[in-house]
Design an enzyme around this catalytic site. Structure first.
Site, mmCIF file in Angstrom:
data_model
loop_
_atom_site.group_PDB
_atom_site.id
_atom_site.type_symbol
_atom_site.label_atom_id
_atom_site.label_comp_id
_atom_site.label_asym_id
_atom_site.label_seq_id
_atom_site.Cartn_x
_atom_site.Cartn_y
_atom_site.Cartn_z
ATOM 1 N N SER A 63 0.851 -1.181 0.000
ATOM 2 C CA SER A 63 0.000 0.000 0.000
ATOM 3 C C SER A 63 0.890 1.234 0.000
ATOM 4 C CB SER A 63 -0.890 0.020 1.239
ATOM 5 O OG SER A 63 -0.097 0.132 2.424
ATOM 6 N N LYS A 64 0.274 2.413 -0.016
ATOM 7 C CA LYS A 64 1.065 3.643 -0.057
ATOM 8 C C LYS A 64 1.965 3.776 1.161
ATOM 9 C CE LYS A 64 -1.666 6.494 -3.175
ATOM 10 N NZ LYS A 64 -2.394 7.766 -3.353
ATOM 11 N N ARG A 65 1.491 3.277 2.298
ATOM 12 C CA ARG A 65 2.328 3.404 3.500
ATOM 13 C C ARG A 65 3.562 2.497 3.395
ATOM 14 N NH1 ARG A 65 1.447 -0.764 7.303
ATOM 15 N NH2 ARG A 65 -0.282 -2.142 6.745
ATOM 16 N N HIS A 66 3.474 1.451 2.592
ATOM 17 C CA HIS A 66 4.616 0.558 2.394
ATOM 18 C C HIS A 66 5.572 1.075 1.321
ATOM 19 C CE1 HIS A 66 1.696 -2.755 3.809
ATOM 20 N NE2 HIS A 66 2.607 -2.617 4.754
#
Length: 472
Positions: free
Chosen positions: A242-245
């Site tokens: 995801s974007k946080r990753h």
């Protein structure tokens, strides 16, 4: 003799070049290069509602930044729609496809009945063997591929192994919509065949498509390309990326200060390995790359590892080349135009400071921020720690030292170090008690290259001026 290897990267121009797509492009590029072949670029732009010229430019720009070139011009899938329709009609004429006149209401009822009975939701073949004379008025038909109903379809994948699909589980997919537009699976088969693609390297999420596309290849009497379905990329916690990753566009990684060579190296290690090697050149990557070294398990994206690798690349890059990399990075930094202009004008001064600056930097942001003191306007703005050091006796030390430096004609690292050490011994104070306020006065921070290197790269007049600014 085997035909030359031809791979293809086929992104949809609906957004940026995301990190998974960049890794897929890299694997296609590496396999082609490793085998003396070529990688083609196909823009799968048939979804005109979501198509964007800006997205195409972002994809091309991202690939270019990563150093991944392709053979010939980018191939537009949409531009070959007539060829795809031609093949759909050929299948229809050969009895390998048929017209389906199901209304939207009938298809909805079909899905609801399957759901209620706990069956997989698939088209039930209503019009597979039905006479077109029974076609209702007012329904523009779709054309469906007449998939085999018995036996199995096997995908001999170079990474996933032998994957078997029971044909009864694969329904008759639409190959031409009621408006005459071709669908994805047909277009991909026709394009890959016409482009001479020998190896399809893509994400494992396309594995089911491989079965459907293999059926179309066989129906047309065409050679099925070698299938290579690579693992997906997950976050460090094992969850879907995801974007946080780090599920960001390649342009975001450039703006975050990663070098393209480091990104290539890092992406290559996501799902592929060469023993315990972690850092390798592009030439080694090409020499070593093979399909049997690609794992089945999802790769894990880890920003900490990427930063560490990027730091290694920064430290190993020659100073003049690193200055070029800074020039390329500055348009994507948050620096104002005036500061950027100073970096360009002070290139030689910057190169002189890089040996010390790059020892601590993990990203281009850190490198550029570390170099900002070179071009700062006097009097320097001090950060909190630097101000604290100067207020805690540092100004007094500098007030005593300035006379010694004023008389120093030989402004070299060795001579300055000898002078300051002699001063420290004469005053019976530790060298750090001099170096800390010097660093604060010269850079406005408490982190910099070696303080004697800083004195030299700033030059005699600028160094003395900055010291005086902080003792007056």
């Amino acid at each position: 003799m085997s035909p030359p290897v031809v791979t293809r990267f086929a992104p949809s121009p609906t957004g940026y070049l995301h990190i998974g797509g960049a890794r897929t492009a890299l694997f296609n590029w590496l396999y082609a290069k490793a085998n003396g072949g070529q990688m083609l670029l196909r823009i799968e732009d048939t979804d005109r509602d979501r198509y964007s010229d800006e997205a195409v430019e972002a994809i091309l720009d991202g690939l270019t930044w990563l150093g991944l070139d392709w053979s010939g011009d980018a191939f537009s899938q949409y531009a070959h729609g007539e060829r795809h329709r031609e093949i759909a009609l050929q299948l229809l004429a050969e009895g390998k496809a048929y017209k389906c006149y199901c209304s939207p209401g009938e298809l909805t009822a079909m899905r609801e009945a399957a759901r209620a009975e706990g069956r997989p939701i698939r088209y039930d073949g209503t019009w597979r063997d039905r006479d077109e004379a029974e076609a209702p008025d007012g329904i523009a038909p779709v054309i469906r591929f007449k998939a085999p109903q018995d036996g199995e379809t096997v995908v001999d994948d170079q990474v996933q192994g032998r994957v078997v699909y029971q044909n009864k589980e694969l329904d008759d997919l639409i190959i031409l919509r009621s408006d005459g537009s071709p669908t994805y699976n047909l277009s991909v088969v026709v394009d890959d065949h016409d482009m001479g693609v020998t190896h399809i390297v893509r994400g494992v999420d396309h594995l089911t498509n491989a079965a459907r596309q293999s059926q179309i290849y066989l129906a047309l009497g065409w050679q099925v390309p070698v299938m290579v379905h690579i693992p997906l990329i997950h976050g460090p916690d094992g969850a879907k990326l995801s974007k946080r990753h780090g599920a960001l566009g390649v342009d975001a990684y450039r703006a975050m200060g990663y070098l393209p060579d480091a990104m290539r190296n890092y992406l290559a290690r996501l799902g592929w390995s060469h023993g315990d090697d972690e850092v390798f050149s592009t030439e080694q990557m090409i020499e070593w790359f093979s399909l049997d070294a690609i794992g089945k398990a999802p790769a894990r994206f880890d920003f900490a590892k990427l930063e560490n690798l990027n730091g290694i690349y920064i430290r190993n890059t020659a100073d003049d080349e690193l200055a070029d990399a800074i020039d390329s990075f500055l348009p994507y930094s948050e620096m104002d135009a005036a500061t950027v202009a100073k970096f360009h004008a002070g290139r030689e001064q910057l190169i002189g400071a890089l040996a010390g600056l790059k020892a601590r930097a993990r990203t281009m942001i850190e490198l550029v921020n570390g170099a900002a003191f070179l071009f700062a306007e006097r009097p320097l703005k001090l950060d909190e720690k630097a101000a604290g050091i100067l207020n805690d006796g540092g100004r007094e030390v500098l007030g005593q030292l300035i006379g010694e430096l004023d008389n120093q004609a030989d402004w070299t690292t060795e001579a300055l170090e000898e002078k300051v050490k002699a001063f420290a011994e004469a005053q019976d104070i530790k060298l750090g008690k001099i170096a800390q306020p010097l660093r604060a006065a010269l850079t406005g921070t408490t982190v910099s290259p070696g303080i004697f290197d800083v004195l030299v790269v700033l030059g005699r007049d600028e160094s003395l001026g900055r010291i005086r600014d902080n003792i007056s």
